[in-house]
Write an enzyme that holds these catalytic residues in place. Structure first.
Site, PDB file in Angstrom:
ATOM      1  N   HIS B  87       0.827  -1.207   0.000  1.00 35.24           N
ATOM      2  CA  HIS B  87       0.000   0.000   0.000  1.00 35.24           C
ATOM      3  C   HIS B  87       0.861   1.257   0.000  1.00 35.24           C
ATOM      4  O   HIS B  87       1.807   1.373   0.766  1.00 35.24           O
ATOM      5  CB  HIS B  87      -0.908   0.000   1.235  1.00 35.24           C
ATOM      6  N   LYS B 129       1.655  -2.542   5.639  1.00 34.84           N
ATOM      7  CA  LYS B 129       2.655  -2.433   4.574  1.00 34.84           C
ATOM      8  C   LYS B 129       2.267  -3.236   3.336  1.00 34.84           C
ATOM      9  O   LYS B 129       2.984  -3.220   2.342  1.00 34.84           O
ATOM     10  CB  LYS B 129       4.017  -2.940   5.072  1.00 34.84           C
ATOM     11  N   GLU B 130       1.185  -3.976   3.417  1.00 37.05           N
ATOM     12  CA  GLU B 130       0.802  -4.790   2.269  1.00 37.05           C
ATOM     13  C   GLU B 130      -0.532  -4.284   1.695  1.00 37.05           C
ATOM     14  O   GLU B 130      -0.564  -3.284   1.008  1.00 37.05           O
ATOM     15  CB  GLU B 130       0.789  -6.273   2.664  1.00 37.05           C
ATOM     16  N   MET B 131      -1.658  -4.886   2.074  1.00 36.17           N
ATOM     17  CA  MET B 131      -2.922  -4.431   1.511  1.00 36.17           C
ATOM     18  C   MET B 131      -3.523  -3.273   2.319  1.00 36.17           C
ATOM     19  O   MET B 131      -4.437  -2.590   1.860  1.00 36.17           O
ATOM     20  CB  MET B 131      -3.875  -5.614   1.376  1.00 36.17           C
TER      21      MET B 131
END
Lengths: 338, 338
Positions: B87, B129-131
């Protein structure tokens, strides 16, 4: 001006058509909207190659963004965002238009700066706000990959891969992305039961109140430039100025290619700036700005019901398996500072 | 320590196996590597639902990142980046492991913090830090979409959609992502002609020099934790410390789940930090760090040739068509400041 003439010709046509009452329904069927034909694939090897390139994020600097990132074929050929996310999470300048049925567009991009799909396909690859790459590097990556080299040789018969061939193959894939067999097309082809009463009322209103003046042709759009804010100025924070950015002519300010209405239920949000979140909002705004018409709730509902009959059969595609990079393949650069 | 014991048991096994010369080939076939079986889909409706969720970027805050973004099924189930893009273009903490054959992993994630695929599937959705989303918002999005509601009802028989069901369906899809029929598996099943001389030499060296001590089982990995840098410290800029982050035990520092070698030709770059760009580099480094062995060029080439026989049939998947959002669906938030 050609587009303005088309507008009034079409308005005249739709008004005269509105006179016929129920006999009208048949008349409209062979009027200015044509059903989408099933696709015939003439060169399957080229289409298959184009499909791989379409899904290949190695055509971007980061190795993360492919054509399908912003024109997602699982989501109506769009990204369903107001404006797209590009390299390094940059906010794109404009709403990503659907790739579905884009072969019917008379020109490509909102401002028509590309004459066809092939010319369009080169744009995002080299746009620093989109895929952030260069044509030279894209070619370098592709020609390093043995699986691609073999396919390009089979399709184009030469040793040297060019950006021209890459975009030609992508365009060949895009040509097959059509959506036949919507309920409206079934109705256009003579099936009276395909639309219900509300939907038919919506279509009649769509025709008689003038929407069809711009949203005509097979794609119900994509055939002319029109001013966004014809009867009333369009207020937006989006800086895009439309066609004037191509021609430099002040008369082309806020002139945009009319978007297709095919599959419009899937391609939210709407307008070049993605400002209209819902179909209801889009219909209301279009009526007011383009037609000086304030649709009431029932009218909006019926037009929206009609618009939802424009969802056709979505392309059924096998996910491609991409040929792997080899040791010599230039590496993606996802993070600029590293 | 269990994993260390397994290591020496396996080394012992491979050394004793190496005694047999050519008769060895047959012996190895029923040893500690098993071929991948074809998949049987027991609940097609659940798998189909899971596939849609897998490809659906609406499970992310931005509406842009799906499971497939970092575990791309066109690219060996990985993203082929050193570390992933999350993200807002954040640099992920670790190399994205392949989803292919992940059902054979004894635990999930590099540090084994999830006990199974279902538990794993919830991680990236809520990882900032991902979705970058939350489970609550993901459920809110999914339950707003009529097409999903219908499918969840058909599969789970209740009205209320839960994150538990979402991750269960994704895990069911992941269970089918296996890659049978690699040339090595053909050889394992008795086809002597499936591997050439160099590949067989590579496999023998893989066995006798001890790689197989960790890369065993159906997935040739995924069955134990091992220390990255067993014989010599691994030097990396990546801050991940491995299993210690889960257990808090100092003995678990730099202990990572052994990655699968299946489809390793497709899953570059290598190691938890993605530091090894090529298979040659990975083999050399592993030999030196884990086995105190400096493979010469010929040995590296033969092991790499063998590793390339581990590419199996990739899952053949139809792209799903995702059910559209409706007016009530919470909107994605791609740009945080807006």
């Amino acid at each position: 001006m050609q587009s303005r003439n088309k507008f009034w010709v079409a308005i005249g046509l739709s008004v005269s058509m509105a006179m016929g009452g129920m006999a009208l329904a048949q008349a409209k069927r062979d009027a200015i909207i044509q059903p989408i034909d099933d696709v015939t694939i003439e060169n399957p090897a080229k289409v298959e190659l184009g499909k791989k390139l379409w899904f290949d994020p190695r055509l971007s600097k980061s190795g993360f963004i492919s054509c399908n990132s912003c024109h997602n074929l699982s989501m109506g050929g769009s990204d369903n965002l107001k404006t797209s996310i590009g390299h390094n999470w940059q906010e794109g300048p404009i709403n990503s238009p659907t790739v579905l049925n884009s072969k019917y567009n008379f020109v490509q991009f909102w401002d028509g700066r590309a004459k066809d799909l092939k010319e369009q396909a080169g744009g995002p690859i080299a746009n620093p706000k989109e895929m952030g790459f260069t044509h030279e590097l894209a070619v370098e990556v592709v020609e390093s990959i043995p699986g691609y080299v073999k396919e390009f040789q089979a399709v184009y018969g030469d040793q040297k891969i060019t950006i021209d061939e890459i975009t030609d193959a992508i365009a060949a894939f895009e040509e097959i992305l059509v959506t036949p067999n919507s309920r409206f097309d079934q109705w256009l082809k003579g099936d009276d039961s395909a639309l219900n009463e509300q939907e038919l009322a919506g279509y009649n209103l769509f025709t008689t109140s003038g929407c069809i003046a711009c949203h005509y042709g097979t794609a119900m759009g994509g055939s002319s430039f029109q001013k966004m804010g014809l009867m009333e100025e369009y207020v937006t924070e989006n800086p895009a100025q439309g066609r004037v950015e191509v021609t430099g002519k002040d008369a082309d300010r806020m002139m945009f290619k009319v978007p297709t209405l095919r599959n419009v239920e899937l391609t939210y949000p709407y307008f070049h700036d993605g400002a209209a979140a819902t179909l209801e909002e889009a219909v209301l705004t279009m009526g007011r700005l383009q037609l000086k018409r304030n649709y009431n709730d029932e009218e909006v509902s019926s037009i929206v019901a009609f618009l939802k009959t424009l969802t056709g059969d979505q392309p059924q595609l096998m996910m491609p398996i991409l040929p792997p990079s080899v040791n010599e393949t230039p590496k993606p650069v996802p993070f600029d500072k590293k």
